[in-house]
Design an enzyme around this catalytic site. Structure first.
Site, PDB file in Angstrom:
ATOM      1  N   TYR A  97       0.984  10.774 -46.083  1.00  0.00           N
ATOM      2  CA  TYR A  97       0.826  11.920 -46.922  1.00  0.00           C
ATOM      3  C   TYR A  97      -0.008  11.674 -48.371  1.00  0.00           C
ATOM      4  CZ  TYR A  97       5.717  14.011 -45.423  1.00  0.00           C
ATOM      5  OH  TYR A  97       6.546  14.233 -45.090  1.00  0.00           O
ATOM      6  N   ASN A 141       7.731  16.035 -49.181  1.00  0.00           N
ATOM      7  CA  ASN A 141       9.417  15.703 -49.251  1.00  0.00           C
ATOM      8  C   ASN A 141       9.114  14.677 -49.968  1.00  0.00           C
ATOM      9  OD1 ASN A 141      11.763  16.885 -48.703  1.00  0.00           O
ATOM     10  ND2 ASN A 141      12.177  15.581 -47.316  1.00  0.00           N
ATOM     11  N   GLU A 143      10.397  11.495 -50.256  1.00  0.00           N
ATOM     12  CA  GLU A 143      11.713  10.939 -50.986  1.00  0.00           C
ATOM     13  C   GLU A 143      10.699  10.589 -52.398  1.00  0.00           C
ATOM     14  OE1 GLU A 143      13.130  11.743 -47.831  1.00  0.00           O
ATOM     15  OE2 GLU A 143      12.042   9.575 -47.553  1.00  0.00           O
ATOM     16  N   ASN A 201       5.007  21.168 -44.757  1.00  0.00           N
ATOM     17  CA  ASN A 201       5.854  20.051 -44.187  1.00  0.00           C
ATOM     18  C   ASN A 201       7.108  20.151 -43.465  1.00  0.00           C
ATOM     19  OD1 ASN A 201       6.480  16.535 -43.946  1.00  0.00           O
ATOM     20  ND2 ASN A 201       8.280  17.333 -44.770  1.00  0.00           N
ATOM     21  N   GLU A 202       7.380  19.966 -42.246  1.00  0.00           N
ATOM     22  CA  GLU A 202       9.148  20.624 -41.941  1.00  0.00           C
ATOM     23  C   GLU A 202       9.666  21.822 -42.610  1.00  0.00           C
ATOM     24  OE1 GLU A 202      12.031  17.786 -42.191  1.00  0.00           O
ATOM     25  OE2 GLU A 202      11.054  16.490 -41.354  1.00  0.00           O
ATOM     26  N   TYR A 255      15.549  12.265 -36.634  1.00  0.00           N
ATOM     27  CA  TYR A 255      15.817  10.987 -37.337  1.00  0.00           C
ATOM     28  C   TYR A 255      16.985  10.818 -36.231  1.00  0.00           C
ATOM     29  CZ  TYR A 255      12.091  11.008 -40.284  1.00  0.00           C
ATOM     30  OH  TYR A 255      11.066  11.109 -41.278  1.00  0.00           O
ATOM     31  N   GLU A 292       7.192  12.868 -37.406  1.00  0.00           N
ATOM     32  CA  GLU A 292       7.986  11.756 -37.922  1.00  0.00           C
ATOM     33  C   GLU A 292       8.790  11.691 -37.078  1.00  0.00           C
ATOM     34  OE1 GLU A 292       9.670  13.142 -41.439  1.00  0.00           O
ATOM     35  OE2 GLU A 292       7.783  14.457 -41.876  1.00  0.00           O
ATOM     36  N   TYR A 358      12.758   1.464 -46.717  1.00  0.00           N
ATOM     37  CA  TYR A 358      12.817   1.675 -45.632  1.00  0.00           C
ATOM     38  C   TYR A 358      13.635   1.621 -44.226  1.00  0.00           C
ATOM     39  CZ  TYR A 358      12.216   6.804 -44.114  1.00  0.00           C
ATOM     40  OH  TYR A 358      12.543   7.729 -43.903  1.00  0.00           O
TER      41      TYR A 358
HETATM   42  C1  GAL Z   1      11.926  13.981 -43.232  1.00  0.00           C
HETATM   43  C2  GAL Z   1      10.500  15.021 -44.209  1.00  0.00           C
HETATM   44  C3  GAL Z   1       9.753  12.881 -44.886  1.00  0.00           C
HETATM   45  C4  GAL Z   1      10.912  12.545 -45.231  1.00  0.00           C
HETATM   46  C5  GAL Z   1      12.094  11.794 -44.227  1.00  0.00           C
HETATM   47  C6  GAL Z   1      12.995  11.543 -44.130  1.00  0.00           C
HETATM   48  O1  GAL Z   1      12.103  15.347 -42.936  1.00  0.00           O
HETATM   49  O2  GAL Z   1       9.510  15.322 -43.175  1.00  0.00           O
HETATM   50  O3  GAL Z   1       9.287  13.389 -45.891  1.00  0.00           O
HETATM   51  O4  GAL Z   1      11.318  12.482 -46.055  1.00  0.00           O
HETATM   52  O5  GAL Z   1      12.755  12.663 -44.278  1.00  0.00           O
HETATM   53  O6  GAL Z   1      12.779   9.634 -44.780  1.00  0.00           O
END
Ligand code: GAL
Length: 972
Positions: A97, A141, A143, A201-202, A255, A292, A358
């Site tokens: 990013y 995004n 964070e 992004n998303e 995720y 991701e 992380y």
């Molecule tokens: C995703 C987003 C990332 C980051 C991640 C959580 O949805 O695209 O930028 O925020 O969540 O760590």
């Protein structure tokens, strides 16, 4: 395309015909075709694709990428270190990013110098052979503050992330700056590492297709020719596959474990077994991509801490979820994060604290983790068998245990089959035995034939059958494969399973035999198949096989722990050497008869090496090592770890200086140079309840601590003050009236009664500790949420308050452009440069840490320290707070002027702060440490501070130069 029941050779033949037709259905209207039958975007054929995978320079590959944020590691030479670790752990890609806000403190200003030198980051990737997916947003995004938008964008009127001329003018400015000078020249077509560029992004609900298309058009206009990509949230809306705003290579994010690290054994969602089906419905002609996929988790203020996240998203999670992705046909996988790093200064959004470790495969101080090793094992397998595993079609496997799921994958290029076994419920802790039927060219069998095949709780396995490797033909293996290589007169294969599990390894061999000098095996031969049975040992057991392939085979059977320490670095394209033992192997080279390794060890380490025949001598980090060749061809020896004598200043014995740092609370403080806060309007998304607008961003102050001073005439009618502070999670504020402490609070409303007012001017001083700006994942301009006070009013009488506001020195015209927009806020000491090296604190009071006095207001403590890490060692340093006090206080940590930590004694969880080499001089130079303590209670006492390495390694890391850290000079 699913063929029911065990495959016969006839159904296999049908499968080959039917399935090879699937991915070559009519081209998307925009796609062009390459000479090798793949498709491309008509702008370059250096990156192309079919329905299975991408091709780079006409070579198909499974892309195993990991997210990396250069701005979360403010020491450019360490980017090289991390990219070497990516390579070592089997990543062949990295997703970057690019953070607009990190480069643009002010409209029209773009800075790519020093720690912002993205060219260096791209060079680091390229030097390690890592392909880059570039993701310049404009929204990211991640964070980060404002989700990567620059803070000045908070003040535009238009809604962002939609089609609007005002917003487009702003993001075009950014893309022009980054594309033209950095991204375009670093594309693969120009010899650079960039193979794809993501759009937005998303961007998945409430979308403007025109906005997406405008970004694509801008990329093209700037000269981006590599394919565009897009990361949909899960696979919800299926936008941007076709039509306006469609990208070349659409994909998903997911995720599945979720983000609640406080219940580390709980995974939110089972591994998703329907990816393939969904993909075939919406995008069958393109590779299945997860841009991701969960590689860890972020953790909030007050959260359980990253050790818990590492436990939640651990190596077992990696075994199940990443192997499931393979089973589902995913051939582009990017883990978020590969290396998390540090949200230093004001880089973080309020949902996270300073560490962005992380729980990633590589930890914040750059260390190996069990998940990193597991990634290496899986990735080495995938890259070794790349041709067969990159293009596969599914078939049904009829395993006997219903608690398990069996996915068959048939290579489209050969007879090779893969059977991926996992539990139906991903978090099942049951140990299950199972059998699976296989049909091979050498016969049909039920595996295992005469041993036990188990799947432990939270485990997944990939069994391989009918596989030609080197000069051998594998009929099947119930051990998983790590890698294989032909080395001189012999072939070598490394297989593994958990210690104590049975293994069966069967080769086609008319007259084969096998022996183990160091372990028990049984062998049997029938129908031209040599079957070898064993238990996976603690360590690695060599088995010598003759009479199977043209060459002898060295079968290395490893227990899982031993497998984590096997490395197979490439010495030339597709030619690997093998080494077992070291903590990390970065690189290997053969020159003449010498094999040289670069790597790291954490202790004296016994090693095994398997090398080409002509190799006679070995070097480790440029020093010669003596290895003995065994009769089985394995070289053995020891890498000696000489414990270095690392001297680090004991901070409890250091000379500390103290100075009080909040003169702003005094009624007679001179704020004549401060900015008048008199705005009546704002573009913030929260309407003020009283005027003037008391939102710091409206006055150009965006980061860290903020001061507001309100002056009003006293009268007996005034019965109180009503104050509402507005800021993100973890924020706090403290109020003083005429120099007297009123209280310290979380954000929200407070009413103050029984005021001690004078008849004349009264001064209300408000200090707001902010934790960054919100993101805008919701696409409703949430990042424009204010930092300041939505309401300040006198009760009993409507009295006018005149306001002044103060933030970082210079506002958007940074006083310190080298350290950048997020480094300093509006504390008096920050504005005066007390955090900088070279500032003369000679007239400050002496103090001790831990402090022995309760102090009110902001306190600054300064000292210097040294660390002497001998050359050839890596000892990443952490600064740890230990507090017995219950007092609520916050602290900022500056090392050589860089803000490397925000500490919240009252929230936690972070106690240790990573101080990257480069920012810290670890070669016995002087480092300046400044800590600003901000009590929320009336007074507080800072506890113990200590400096310690996270780990000491004898290391082959690259040289790390000192980051330019300008010294104090008189400010303003
Ligand atoms: C995703 C987003 C990332 C980051 C991640 C959580 O949805 O695209 O930028 O925020 O969540 O760590």
């Amino acid at each position: 395309m699913i063929v029911k029941g065990p495959l016969t050779s006839i159904s296999l033949a049908i499968l080959a015909v039917v399935t090879s037709a699937a991915p070559t259905s009519p081209l998307n209207a925009r796609d062009a075709s390459s000479s090798n039958g793949t498709s491309n975007n008509g702008l370059t054929d250096k990156v192309s694709w079919d329905g299975y995978s991408i091709y780079i320079n006409n070579e198909p590959l499974t892309l195993l990428s990991g997210e990396f944020h250069y701005y979360r590691l403010p020491s450019p030479d360490l980017w090289t270190d991390i990219m070497q670790k990516y390579k070592a752990l089997g990543f062949n890609g990295a997703s970057f990013y690019f953070n607009w806000g990190y480069h643009s403190p002010k409209r029209g200003v773009y800075d790519f110098e020093g720690v912002r030198d993205v060219q260096k980051a791209l060079d680091a990737a390229k030097a390690s052979g890592i392909h880059v997916i570039s993701r310049p947003g404009p929204y990211i995004n991640a964070e980060v503050d404002c989700g990567g938008f620059p803070s000045w964008l908070m003040n535009i009127q238009s809604t962002t992330r939609q089609n609007s001329p005002e917003y487009e003018a702003a993001w075009s400015e950014w893309l022009t700056a980054i594309d033209k000078k950095y991204l375009v020249p670093n594309q693969i077509t120009e010899g650079g590492p960039i193979i794809m560029q993501q759009v937005e992004n998303e961007y998945s609900s409430n979308v403007s297709k025109e906005y997406m298309q405008a970004i694509i058009d801008k990329y093209k206009k700037d000269g981006i020719v590599v394919p565009t990509s897009f990361n949909e949230i899960n696979n919800h809306s299926q936008n941007f596959i076709n039509g306006t705003g469609a990208v070349d290579l659409y994909g998903w994010d997911n995720y599945p474990a979720g983000f609640d690290c406080s219940h580390p054994s709980k995974w939110g969602t089972d591994a998703i077994k329907t990816y393939r089906e969904q993909h075939m419905k919406v995008n069958p002609d393109k590779p299945q991509a997860l841009y991701e996929f969960q590689g860890g988790s972020f953790d909030p203020w007050g959260g359980p801490g990253y050790d818990n996240c590492r436990t939640m998203v651990n190596e077992k999670y990696a075994k199940i979820y990443y192997k499931n992705n393979l089973a589902q046909g995913v051939r582009i996988q990017s883990l978020y994060m590969g290396y998390g790093g540090t949200s230093w200064g004001g880089l973080a959004t309020p949902s996270v604290y300073t560490s962005y470790d992380y729980g990633a495969p590589i930890s914040e101080p750059g260390l190996m983790t069990p998940k990193g090793y597991e990634h290496k094992i899986q990735a080495t397998f995938v890259h070794t068998l790349t041709k067969d595993i990159t293009a596969t079609t599914p078939f049904d496997v009829d395993g006997d245990n219903d608690a398990l799921v069996y996915n068959g994958l048939q290579s489209v290029h050969s007879d090779t089959q893969f059977i991926i076994v996992q539990h139906n419920k991903s978090d099942s802790d049951n140990r299950d035995e199972f059998t699976v039927p296989i049909n091979t060219k050498d016969g049909s069998f039920t595996l295992p034939r005469n041993s036990t095949l188990v799947l432990n709780g939270r485990d997944a396995k990939i069994l391989v059958a009918d596989y030609d490797f080197e000069s051998q033909h594998l009929v099947y293996s119930t051990s998983e494969i790590f890698t294989h290589q032909s080395l001189g007169k012999m072939d070598v294969i490394v297989v593994y399973a958990y210690e104590g599990e049975d293994g069966e390894f069967a080769l086609k061999a008319a007259n084969g035999s096998a022996k183990a000098t160091d372990g028990d095996i049984t062998t049997s031969s029938a129908d031209g198949v040599l079957q070898i049975n064993y238990k996976h040992p603690n360590g690695t057991m060599p088995i010598e096989v003759t009479g199977a392939g043209d060459k002898d085979l060295l079968l290395l059977v490893a227990g899982y722990n031993s497998a984590t320490r096997w490395w197979a670095p490439e010495v030339s394209a597709r030619e690997r050497v093998l080494i077992q033992g070291p903590y990390l192997v970065r690189d290997a080279k053969v020159s003449g008869s010498t094999l040289s390794f670069t790597g790291d060890i954490d202790a004296t380490t016994d090693i095994l090496v398997v090398a080409p025949d002509n190799v006679r001598s070995f070097r480790w980090n440029n020093k010669s090592v003596k290895l003995q060749k065994q009769s089985n061809g394995i070289w053995k020896g020891t890498l000696t770890f000489d414990k270095p004598n690392i001297q680090i200043t004991d901070l409890s014995k250091a000379t500390w200086k103290y100075k009080a740092g909040s003169p702003e609370t005094a009624p007679d403080f001179d704020d004549s140079t401060w900015m008048v806060a008199d705005h009546q309007d704002t573009n913030a998304t929260v309407a003020p309840e009283t005027k003037p607008v008391l939102y710091a961003d409206d006055y150009g102050f965006h980061t860290g601590n903020l001061w507001f001073r309100g002056t009003f005439k006293g009268s007996s009618d005034i019965t109180g003050l009503n104050v509402t502070a507005y800021s993100g999670d973890g924020s706090a504020w403290v109020a003083w009236l005429n120099g007297k402490y009123l209280g310290g609070y979380d954000v929200g409303s407070q009413v103050f009664k029984d005021l001690d007012l004078t008849d004349d001017d009264n001064v209300l001083s408000l200090l707001l500790w902010t934790t960054g700006h919100e993101e805008d994942g919701t696409k409703d301009d949430r990042f424009k949420s204010p930092r300041g006070f939505t309401k300040v009013e006198t009760l009993g009488s409507n009295t006018t308050i005149s306001w002044k506001v103060q933030g970082n020195l210079g506002g958007e015209d940074l006083a310190d452009p080298v350290r950048g927009a997020y480094n300093e806020g509006g504390l008096y000491g920050e504005r005066e440069g007390w955090h900088l090296p070279g500032f003369d604190d000679g007239d400050w009071e002496s103090a001790t840490i831990p402090d022995d006095k309760n102090r009110t207001g902001v306190s600054w403590f300064r000292t210097t320290f040294k660390a002497d890490v001998p050359k050839g060692y890596d000892a990443p340093l952490g600064l740890t707070f230990e507090d017995k006090s219950e007092q609520r206080y916050r602290a900022l940590v500056f090392v050589n002027g860089w803000q490397l930590g925000r500490y919240a004694n009252d929230l936690g969880p972070q106690k240790t702060y990573y101080l990257p080499e480069g920012i810290v001089n670890v070669n016995n130079g002087e480092n300046t440490l400044a800590v600003a303590v901000i009590p929320l209670d009336e007074s507080s006492q800072i506890g113990t501070l200590s400096l310690e390495p996270y780990l000491v390694l004898e290391s082959g890391k690259p040289n790390v130069g000192l980051v330019d850290s300008p010294k104090y000079s008189k400010r303003k």
